[in-house]
Scaffold this active site. Sequence first.
Site, PDB file in Angstrom:
ATOM      1  N   LYS A 205     -13.212  -5.438   9.706  1.00 32.13           N
ATOM      2  CA  LYS A 205     -13.556  -6.113   8.446  1.00 32.13           C
ATOM      3  C   LYS A 205     -12.467  -7.123   8.081  1.00 32.13           C
ATOM      4  O   LYS A 205     -12.729  -8.106   7.387  1.00 32.13           O
ATOM      5  CB  LYS A 205     -13.823  -5.117   7.335  1.00 32.13           C
TER       6      LYS A 205
ATOM      7  N   SER B 248      -7.367 -10.378  -1.589  1.00 28.03           N
ATOM      8  CA  SER B 248      -7.471 -10.058  -0.164  1.00 28.03           C
ATOM      9  C   SER B 248      -6.519 -10.924   0.665  1.00 28.03           C
ATOM     10  O   SER B 248      -6.668 -12.144   0.733  1.00 28.03           O
ATOM     11  CB  SER B 248      -8.906 -10.276   0.323  1.00 28.03           C
TER      12      SER B 248
ATOM     13  N   TRP C   8       0.816  -1.210   0.000  1.00 28.60           N
ATOM     14  CA  TRP C   8       0.000   0.000   0.000  1.00 28.60           C
ATOM     15  C   TRP C   8       0.849   1.259   0.000  1.00 28.60           C
ATOM     16  O   TRP C   8       0.476   2.275  -0.595  1.00 28.60           O
ATOM     17  CB  TRP C   8      -0.966  -0.009   1.189  1.00 28.60           C
TER      18      TRP C   8
END
EC number: 1.1.1.94
Length: 321
Positions: free
Chosen positions: A187, A249, A11
Amino acid sequence: MKIAVLGCGRWGSFHAWYAQRIGHQVMLWGRKGSKHLQALQETRQNEYLTLPETVELTDDLAAVVAFADILIISISAQKLREFCRQLKALPKLDAKKFVLCMKGLEISTGKRLTTVVAEELGTDKQVAVWVGPGHVQDFIREIPNCMVIAAKEMQLTREIVNAFASPLIRFYYGEDLLGTEIGAAAKNVMGLAAGMLDGLGYSSLKGALMARGTKELSRLIEKMGGDRMTVYGLSHLGDYEATLFSPFSNNRRFGEEFVKGKNFGKLAEGVYTVTALMDIAREYHLELPICATVDAIINEGKSPQEELLKLFLRDKKSEQE
């Protein structure tokens, strides 16, 4: 603007790529000895993207902080407190805006990441969080998505949104910082559970996981003093497609590999977050059945099949409970 991205993993490198793409002057920092930084310095590439030559790479933390107007932090959530202590020794931090681009809770305290920054750098610092759905692999292919930025002060939220909005990412203003942070962190735990269901061949139960997961977390956020409806926004429910279903993911993939007895080998922040959430649940005297099940499987060695079936095939109850 002058943007420093602190952290050069998946990221971090994306945020540097993105900030440069929309016209900012960018420096990307990695710690001394970082394999990620070394690879970028040698080839300008990692497994996700190619950085343009105009993105400056460095391991000099003082130089990159002095350069920037906005500091984007993208490191492991569990290393944030130690990293803030490094930052504290540097001058002129008061003028900087901080944007936290990771999702998690501090495992040793259960504290939110903005709380960690406030404790280490002072409550006067301008700190926002940038969360929501999206994968690096999709963004670099020009596939757009929506994300959310939240801070205690709406003025700061608006400033960060204005600095980073583009046709590739549409930002929404987060009005509940607590709920945004808890939802974004939690999450990842739901992602672990989804991967476990995939690994066991129970993927059709992911619909129930989504419905019950949002319900579970809405209660926690409300109990902690946030807005229970925040969990139904981009930071949590809005990120489910990217976390519970996507092949990209890390948390979903970790859960799937875990139940198959394999080692995934990449950071899955939900592994730490579930421990922190269980501590918070005990503090607030609240049951979190899904989080407790994931914790029992990962940290107590319980049978994934038995625990997950027991979770979803529990005694009859109202859907509102």
